[in-house]
Structure formats: C-alpha cells, structure tokens
Design a protein around this motif. Structure first.
Motif, PDB file in Angstrom:
ATOM      1  N   VAL A  55      37.224  38.410  54.166  1.00 64.95           N
ATOM      2  CA  VAL A  55      38.422  38.369  55.432  1.00 64.95           C
ATOM      3  C   VAL A  55      38.048  38.860  56.609  1.00 64.95           C
ATOM      4  O   VAL A  55      38.697  39.764  56.981  1.00 64.95           O
TER       5      VAL A  55
ATOM      6  N   ARG B 275      44.206  39.023  36.877  1.00 63.54           N
ATOM      7  CA  ARG B 275      43.878  40.620  36.805  1.00 63.54           C
ATOM      8  C   ARG B 275      44.723  41.461  36.626  1.00 63.54           C
ATOM      9  O   ARG B 275      46.014  40.791  37.011  1.00 63.54           O
TER      10      ARG B 275
ATOM     11  N   LEU C 203      37.974  45.858  52.708  1.00 65.16           N
ATOM     12  CA  LEU C 203      39.470  45.011  51.937  1.00 65.16           C
ATOM     13  C   LEU C 203      38.660  43.873  51.419  1.00 65.16           C
ATOM     14  O   LEU C 203      38.516  43.627  50.009  1.00 65.16           O
ATOM     15  N   ALA C 204      37.309  43.142  51.873  1.00 60.94           N
ATOM     16  CA  ALA C 204      36.991  41.661  51.580  1.00 60.94           C
ATOM     17  C   ALA C 204      35.768  42.604  50.332  1.00 60.94           C
ATOM     18  O   ALA C 204      36.098  41.973  48.861  1.00 60.94           O
ATOM     19  N   ALA C 205      35.424  43.072  50.198  1.00 63.79           N
ATOM     20  CA  ALA C 205      34.355  43.835  49.214  1.00 63.79           C
ATOM     21  C   ALA C 205      35.827  43.675  48.302  1.00 63.79           C
ATOM     22  O   ALA C 205      34.603  43.766  47.345  1.00 63.79           O
TER      23      ALA C 205
ATOM     24  N   LEU D 281      36.759  42.787  42.465  1.00 63.54           N
ATOM     25  CA  LEU D 281      37.772  42.715  41.886  1.00 63.54           C
ATOM     26  C   LEU D 281      38.311  41.482  41.180  1.00 63.54           C
ATOM     27  O   LEU D 281      38.571  41.101  39.909  1.00 63.54           O
ATOM     28  N   ALA D 282      37.916  40.148  42.120  1.00 64.46           N
ATOM     29  CA  ALA D 282      38.406  38.988  42.160  1.00 64.46           C
ATOM     30  C   ALA D 282      37.192  38.927  41.030  1.00 64.46           C
ATOM     31  O   ALA D 282      37.657  37.701  39.889  1.00 64.46           O
ATOM     32  N   ALA D 283      36.115  39.502  40.725  1.00 62.23           N
ATOM     33  CA  ALA D 283      34.864  38.359  40.149  1.00 62.23           C
ATOM     34  C   ALA D 283      34.845  38.948  38.542  1.00 62.23           C
ATOM     35  O   ALA D 283      34.217  37.974  38.174  1.00 62.23           O
ATOM     36  N   CYS D 284      36.083  40.023  38.864  1.00 56.63           N
ATOM     37  CA  CYS D 284      35.782  40.259  37.932  1.00 56.63           C
ATOM     38  C   CYS D 284      36.558  40.199  36.354  1.00 56.63           C
ATOM     39  O   CYS D 284      37.533  39.391  36.689  1.00 56.63           O
TER      40      CYS D 284
ATOM     41  N   ASP E 200      35.655  31.544  39.456  1.00 56.28           N
ATOM     42  CA  ASP E 200      34.601  32.645  39.417  1.00 56.28           C
ATOM     43  C   ASP E 200      35.359  33.620  40.191  1.00 56.28           C
ATOM     44  O   ASP E 200      35.094  34.852  39.970  1.00 56.28           O
ATOM     45  N   ARG E 201      36.056  33.444  41.351  1.00 60.24           N
ATOM     46  CA  ARG E 201      35.775  34.400  41.915  1.00 60.24           C
ATOM     47  C   ARG E 201      37.791  35.071  42.263  1.00 60.24           C
ATOM     48  O   ARG E 201      37.749  36.123  42.380  1.00 60.24           O
TER      49      ARG E 201
ATOM     50  N   THR F  82      38.160  43.246  47.037  1.00 64.20           N
ATOM     51  CA  THR F  82      39.107  41.791  46.682  1.00 64.20           C
ATOM     52  C   THR F  82      37.887  41.032  46.230  1.00 64.20           C
ATOM     53  O   THR F  82      38.454  41.133  45.155  1.00 64.20           O
ATOM     54  N   LEU F  83      37.149  40.730  46.751  1.00 66.16           N
ATOM     55  CA  LEU F  83      36.226  39.926  45.889  1.00 66.16           C
ATOM     56  C   LEU F  83      35.505  40.341  44.919  1.00 66.16           C
ATOM     57  O   LEU F  83      35.374  40.542  44.226  1.00 66.16           O
TER      58      LEU F  83
ATOM     59  N   ARG G 240      30.036  34.516  49.488  1.00 62.00           N
ATOM     60  CA  ARG G 240      30.882  35.544  49.056  1.00 62.00           C
ATOM     61  C   ARG G 240      32.616  35.681  49.663  1.00 62.00           C
ATOM     62  O   ARG G 240      32.090  34.411  51.430  1.00 62.00           O
TER      63      ARG G 240
ATOM     64  N   TYR H 139      46.225  34.756  40.947  1.00 60.92           N
ATOM     65  CA  TYR H 139      46.278  33.913  41.890  1.00 60.92           C
ATOM     66  C   TYR H 139      46.944  32.688  41.719  1.00 60.92           C
ATOM     67  O   TYR H 139      46.560  32.280  40.210  1.00 60.92           O
TER      68      TYR H 139
END
Lengths: 342, 192
Positions: free
Chosen positions: A130, A312, B11-13, B18-21, A307-308, B15-16, A127, A317
């Motif tokens: 941040v 949405r 924020l990492a959790a 959601l990004a994975a969705c 994939d990351r 962001t990531l 992962r 991005y």
C-alpha cells in the motif's frame, strides 16, 4: 456530448507526480520525446489541467473530431500534484469514455483525513504494497482516461461509400428489413451518446443522415472499418494511455496501439494497420471516496488475485478495467484502487 | 514496467491480512478446477462454441482473451445461432461481422465470474437478482430458478446457463442456450 480538450498531458503529469511521490525519486524521463503526452510528463509538472477547451465538443451530429487527439496533449499543463484535472467548464454531460481512478483520502484508517492510498499488487511478491501518500491535495488522480475523448461522428461520407453510393447518397430502403430494424440504431452499437436521428449501418460504419437526405457524418465500427487489417483512420489521432494501462494490457510503445470508444487496438507501428484488439473497457468511472458504479453486484476478482481479495464483512472487492476496487459493502463507497502488476 | 519505491503503511498489513481471510461472505466457486490455459484457448477447443470462437478469431478479439486482463464471456452455443435461421447465418458473414462483434460485446463482462459466484450473489441480493456491466455499455441481470440461472439483457432477451463453465487462467466462459440481444428471430413473437 463529449469533451474535447482537457489534459491528457496533465493527467499523465499527475500520474507521474503521484508515482514519483510514491517512489521517492520518481522515474524520470524515461520515454524520450516524440509523444506529446509523454513530453508533458517529463516537464516540471506545473500546470493546470482544468482548463481544457471543451467548448467545441459536440457541436451536433456532424461535428468534426479529427483534431482532438493533439488538442489533448502536449502542453504539459499539469498541476503540481494537485491532480485536480477535473474538467472545468466543459459543459459536456454525457458519460465520458474517460474514466479515472482517483486515489483520495483514505478515510478512517486511523491516519487522519489527509491520507491517500494506492495499492500496487505484484503477483511476484508475497504481498501487495500500500502506497501511502501523505500531504498534498485532497484528491490525487494517478491514472485515468479522463481527457481521452469519446469519438463523435466524423463529418461527411465514409471512405469508399461515395463510390458505392454514387456520390454518397442515402441508400434508401435497401437490405433486409430485419437487419435494418436492429442495426440502424446507435443503441445497438453502444453509441447512445450520438443521440436521436436517422442512422444507417453500412459497410463497417454507422452513418447519420440529415432529414433532408444528405449524409451528416459517420463513425467507424469495431469489426468493420476498425477491423483487422484496416488502416487506423487518420482522423482518429493516437492518444497516450496511462502507463499503468500500457503495462497491464501489455500494449508496448505508444505507436503500437490506438484507442477509441472503450476499445484498445494493436496496430502495426509502421503502417498503422490494425492487427488485433488488445482490450475491451467498460467505460465506467471510478473514484476513491465515491460510490461504486452500478452493475458490479457479483464478485469478479481475477482468479490469480482471489486469495488476496476476498469479500468479507467490511469490504467487497470488484474488478473493472484493470483495477480491483475495495468497496464498503454498506455505503458502496470505493475505499481503494488496486493496481494489478505482475 | 514501472518500478515504484513504496512506503509500506500500516494500512497494508491491515488490508492484506483481512483480505487473506475467507470471510463468511466469501463466494463459492473456488473448488472447481481452473485450467492453466487462457480463455481464448479454452473457447477455441470447446465443443458447441465454434461460432463464437470463429468470430473472436476473425475479429481479432481472441487476443483479448489471451492477455492478463480477466473477462467472463457468456457464450451462446452454436445451436443458439442456428435457431436464428437466416439471420443467424447472415450474422456469420464477413459483411455482418461488426454486428456480430457488437452483439458479443454485450456477452462479455469484466473480471472472473463463476456460476457459483453469480449464484451466491443472487442468494445474497435483495430481490433475487444481480446486475453486471457488459463491455458493450449495457447491463445484464441474473436470476435463478431452482438450479437454473438465467441472464437477461436490457432489451428483454434472455438465455440460461447451459453446460459447464470453462474456467481458464484469465477468465471464464459460461455457455448459454440463447443470445443476449433481441434479434429478429427472437422479436418475431415479442415485437419491440
């Protein structure tokens, strides 16, 4: 118009400072001397990047540009993480080749208004991470080309053309008219900043003539004077790119690449001969908290990161020049800058 | 490479995760097979792109498409250069290489864009067109008419997607039936 001085060293210092902030201990002096900007990096990080001499920039079509590289570096006059390397009073108005990535307050993520984020994504890890930077200034620039100058015209006649033209006289209306109509314009070469005037494309250079007929200056062109096998022109002094760019584009050591006009070249460290093109850059500027530049309407995240970072409802991005930017689809404001390290 | 100790933020959790969705706005384009080869290798091996491939090699640009950075190349097919007649021939000479490189820079955009990504963006866009920056400092505009996607340059040149895109590990090449720069053969009937 270009800005001449400002502070590569300052930006580098800011970069280091910001990274150190993220790292806790920072990287320390890992480069040794010999590279002015790097020397600056190793300093205590005190200084002010805002005061460059930009005044002599763009003195017109024949301004000399040879000194800019060294002007930009060295003093390590970077501020204490203030990162406010904004270029003060330069007066330059054109698009800067310089682009910056500012990591700024992380808006409304429930942490108040004093957060800053940098996202560092390593494909080798499961992962992204941040980096949350609390405290400090409002804006932290951690990477940027801000102080790297756009190249202007070099005074006088291009090397070799003096002989070819018997004293560097204008060639007159030689060559095919259809070529002349297309190529004898700065716009064709993406050099609109050179301004109006009488130009002529010849022998790997774009040359500008004075109304009276003499040659005012010239600029070397990618694939021409800046082509494979040619020696890097001495009047374009090396500049140090931010560490992230060195890593991302695999540039190697400071003496193994050169930069000019949104192109990064690989050179032989011994001879300074151009060996290949390392990267093409857009020259666009990006800043967290500011609007995404125009011209990024299509999802373009590199395949390995799709994939990351998938568009949405509440985030888009977009990729440019080594970074993925998280953008608010409604406001088009940049929420985060993501480094893509492997 | 820089090693950064980091502070993991909540924020990492967010962001990531959601990004994975894959949200409903996610572009299409992932279904097609992606090669392990680099973009430089795929263009080099492609049929009908020899002019572009040779230019990239001669100008030292091939290495750009061999690296980690992602680019999308809208690659004029060989027939597009042949259609330019003498001008197209001259462009391929060593003397005119800077001009050819300048032209090709405006056929390159940052990142990884599949035709499906572009089509999806056009569908979502107000006005039915989308824009992308080029590495030559200009902007390309994409539109679609039925199944055909057309791309136009700032100077009015345009071309259509022609053939299957090459999906490399580090970029995409989309064959075009023309050049995205107005050059003499194209300006003959469209004076500037």
């Amino acid at each position: 118009m270009r800005r001449i001085v400002t502070a590569m060293a300052a930006i580098a210092l800011v970069t280091t400072a910001a990274q150190a902030q993220a790292q806790g201990n920072g990287r320390g002096n890992d480069r040794g001397g010999g590279k002015p900007a790097e020397a600056g990096k190793q300093g205590g990080g005190n200084g002010n990047a805002e005061r460059g001499n930009r005044g002599r920039d763009d003195a017109g079509p024949s301004m000399a540009q040879s000194a800019r590289g060294s002007d930009n570096r060295g003093n390590g006059n970077a501020d204490r993480g203030n990162a406010n390397v904004d270029r003060g009073n330069g007066g330059g108005s054109e698009r800067n080749a310089a682009r910056s990535v500012e990591r700024a307050r992380s808006d409304d993520r429930g942490r108040g208004n004093d957060n800053r984020t940098v996202v560092i994504d390593r494909r080798s890890s499961e992962r992204a991470v941040v980096v949350d930077r609390r405290g400090g200034p409002d804006v932290v620039r951690v990477a940027g080309f801000d102080s790297i100058p756009q190249r202007g015209l070099i005074n006088g006649c291009p090397p070799g053309l003096a002989k070819k033209r018997n004293g560097c006289q204008p060639p007159g209306q030689v060559g095919r008219d259809d070529f002349r109509r297309v190529f004898d314009r700065p716009d064709f070469w993406g050099l609109n900043r050179l301004g109006d005037g009488r130009y002529f494309y010849d022998d790997g250079y774009l040359v500008r003539y004075a109304p009276s007929g003499g040659i005012l200056g010239h600029i070397p062109l990618l694939g021409g004077a800046l082509g494979i096998g040619n020696a890097w022109p001495s009047y374009y002094e090396p500049v140090a790119l931010p560490d992230y760019y060195e890593s991302y584009y695999g540039l190697g050591s400071y003496d193994s690449y050169r930069y000019a006009d949104d192109v990064i070249y690989r050179v032989d460290p011994e001879t300074a001969a151009i060996t290949s093109i390392a990267a093409l850059l857009t020259g666009d500027q990006f800043a967290v908290g500011q609007r995404m530049p125009l011209g990024y309407d299509v999802y373009n995240v590199p395949y390995a990161y799709r994939d990351r970072y998938t568009d949405r409802a509440d985030a888009n991005y977009r990729y440019s020049d080594g970074y993925v930017y998280q953008v608010d689809p409604t406001t088009q404001l940049i929420a985060a800058a993501i480094e893509l390290l492997t | 490479m820089t090693i950064r100790a980091t502070t993991l933020a909540a924020l990492a959790a967010t962001t990531l995760a959601l990004a994975a969705c894959s949200g409903e706005d996610a572009p299409a384009g992932e279904a097609a097979e992606v090669s392990d080869e680099t973009l430089a290798a795929m263009v080099s091996d492609a049929d009908g792109l020899s002019v572009v491939s040779e230019t990239l090699g001669d100008a030292g640009l091939a290495q750009v498409f061999d690296g980690a950075a992602a680019y999308t190349l809208f690659a004029p097919q060989d027939a597009a250069f042949e259609a330019l007649g003498d001008f197209g021939e001259d462009l391929r000479t060593d003397e005119q290489r800077p001009a050819m490189v300048a032209i090709l820079r405006d056929h390159i955009v940052p990142g990884y864009l599949t035709p499906e990504d572009i089509g999806h963006a056009i569908e979502q866009a107000d006005g039915g067109s989308v824009k992308m920056r080029t590495m030559g400092g200009h902007t390309l505009t994409f539109t679609r008419d039925g199944d055909t996607i057309t791309v136009a340059s700032e100077d009015g040149a345009s071309a259509s997607f022609a053939g299957d895109a090459l999906r490399a590990s580090n970029g995409v090449a989309v064959p075009l039936d023309g050049l995205l720069r107005k050059v003499p053969a194209a300006t003959a009937s469209q004076p500037t």
